[in-house]
Scaffold this motif. Structure first.
Motif, mmCIF file in Angstrom:
data_model
loop_
_atom_site.group_PDB
_atom_site.id
_atom_site.type_symbol
_atom_site.label_atom_id
_atom_site.label_comp_id
_atom_site.label_asym_id
_atom_site.label_seq_id
_atom_site.Cartn_x
_atom_site.Cartn_y
_atom_site.Cartn_z
ATOM 1 N N GLN A 155 0.865 -1.156 -0.008
ATOM 2 C CA GLN A 155 0.034 0.033 0.047
ATOM 3 C C GLN A 155 0.845 1.317 -0.049
ATOM 4 O O GLN A 155 0.282 2.374 0.080
ATOM 5 C CB GLN A 155 -0.910 -0.048 1.310
ATOM 6 C CG GLN A 155 -2.005 -1.126 1.055
ATOM 7 C CD GLN A 155 -3.093 -0.765 0.034
ATOM 8 O OE1 GLN A 155 -3.464 0.348 -0.138
ATOM 9 N NE2 GLN A 155 -3.151 -1.893 -0.739
ATOM 10 N N ARG A 156 2.011 0.895 -0.347
ATOM 11 C CA ARG A 156 2.962 2.220 -0.248
ATOM 12 C C ARG A 156 2.772 3.356 -1.510
ATOM 13 O O ARG A 156 2.384 2.608 -2.510
ATOM 14 C CB ARG A 156 4.374 1.856 0.239
ATOM 15 C CG ARG A 156 4.412 1.110 1.208
ATOM 16 C CD ARG A 156 6.063 0.561 1.628
ATOM 17 N NE ARG A 156 6.123 0.039 2.907
ATOM 18 C CZ ARG A 156 6.969 -0.424 3.364
ATOM 19 N NH1 ARG A 156 7.829 -0.957 2.335
ATOM 20 N NH2 ARG A 156 7.069 -1.183 4.575
ATOM 21 N N ARG A 157 3.329 4.257 -1.176
ATOM 22 C CA ARG A 157 3.382 5.306 -2.429
ATOM 23 C C ARG A 157 1.855 5.678 -2.839
ATOM 24 O O ARG A 157 1.398 5.997 -3.791
ATOM 25 C CB ARG A 157 4.011 4.798 -3.637
ATOM 26 C CG ARG A 157 5.514 4.456 -3.204
ATOM 27 C CD ARG A 157 6.479 4.268 -4.402
ATOM 28 N NE ARG A 157 6.591 5.665 -5.107
ATOM 29 C CZ ARG A 157 7.298 6.676 -4.941
ATOM 30 N NH1 ARG A 157 8.081 6.642 -3.786
ATOM 31 N NH2 ARG A 157 7.429 7.462 -5.919
ATOM 32 N N ARG A 158 1.058 5.725 -1.793
ATOM 33 C CA ARG A 158 -0.408 6.151 -1.986
ATOM 34 C C ARG A 158 -0.974 7.061 -1.122
ATOM 35 O O ARG A 158 -2.121 7.360 -1.131
ATOM 36 C CB ARG A 158 -1.425 4.904 -1.858
ATOM 37 C CG ARG A 158 -1.123 3.767 -2.885
ATOM 38 C CD ARG A 158 -1.954 2.564 -2.538
ATOM 39 N NE ARG A 158 -1.335 1.516 -3.645
ATOM 40 C CZ ARG A 158 -1.917 0.385 -3.874
ATOM 41 N NH1 ARG A 158 -3.165 0.149 -3.102
ATOM 42 N NH2 ARG A 158 -1.563 -0.483 -4.682
ATOM 43 N N GLY A 159 0.183 7.735 -0.429
ATOM 44 C CA GLY A 159 -0.385 8.822 0.287
ATOM 45 C C GLY A 159 -0.548 8.580 1.860
ATOM 46 O O GLY A 159 -0.808 9.424 2.811
ATOM 47 N N HIS A 160 -0.655 7.172 2.264
ATOM 48 C CA HIS A 160 -1.120 6.659 3.608
ATOM 49 C C HIS A 160 0.060 7.092 4.486
ATOM 50 O O HIS A 160 -0.383 7.766 5.735
ATOM 51 C CB HIS A 160 -1.169 5.298 3.600
ATOM 52 C CG HIS A 160 -2.363 4.768 2.805
ATOM 53 N ND1 HIS A 160 -3.626 5.109 2.868
ATOM 54 C CD2 HIS A 160 -2.431 4.158 1.686
ATOM 55 C CE1 HIS A 160 -4.339 4.512 1.791
ATOM 56 N NE2 HIS A 160 -3.474 3.868 1.022
ATOM 57 N N GLY A 161 1.525 7.099 4.304
ATOM 58 C CA GLY A 161 2.185 7.479 5.018
ATOM 59 C C GLY A 161 2.291 9.049 5.389
ATOM 60 O O GLY A 161 2.346 9.662 6.376
#
Length: 169
Positions: A99-105
């Motif tokens: 799920q990385r690089r989708r704005g969650h962090g």
């Protein structure tokens, strides 16, 4: 009048029942970052039940009223989490590898900054795995810098080196 659309990506405080997803994300993130160092036992290296129990306690009985576990959601699925300990510590900041690089962090970090500011912070710090290039690149991109401190944790049959990162709030 039709109902307002629900947000498909959001952050909220963790609640009882979230600990299994939080533990799975943490273990999957560690496995992704430590990879070869864990060898063939990589999927059995961490005691998922113990990690889950630790997060259950952190969610239900935080050590202080300022301690907070936050979760990132994609729809109703938990895809990341952060844990903070005022006045300045980010205990964990993890997003599921898929799920990385989708704005969650970034959403999690924004919520962390708001929480730490509300507790008087003007700086924040985070320990991160030393050779986690994905995390190092991300931390640099959002304004963190290496603090020049290092520590080693005892891992499952290996030592796990971490470095300290810091940023202004």
């Amino acid at each position: 009048m039709s109902p307002a659309p629900a947000a498909d990506a959001s952050v909220r405080p963790a609640r009882p029942g979230d600990e299994a997803a939080v533990a799975r994300i943490q273990v999957d993130s560690w496995i992704a970052a430590l990879g070869e160092r864990l060898g063939p036992r990589r999927h059995s290296a961490f005691d998922l039940a113990s990690v889950e129990a630790g997060w259950a306690a952190a969610i239900v009985q935080p050590p202080t009223p300022g301690h907070q576990v936050l979760v990132a959601l994609a729809g109703d699925r938990i895809v990341g989490f952060a844990a903070v300990a005022p006045p300045r510590d980010i205990i964990a900041l993890e997003v599921a590898p898929d799920q990385r690089r989708r704005g969650h962090g970034s959403r999690l970090l924004s919520a962390v900054v708001d929480h730490l500011r509300s507790h008087g912070a003007d700086e924040m710090r985070l320990w991160a795995l030393e050779k986690d290039k994905v995390r190092s690149d991300y931390l640099r991109s959002v304004g963190f810098a290496e603090a020049g401190m290092r520590r080693e944790l005892d891992g499952p049959g290996i030592s796990i080196p971490e470095q300290l990162w810091h940023a202004t709030v």
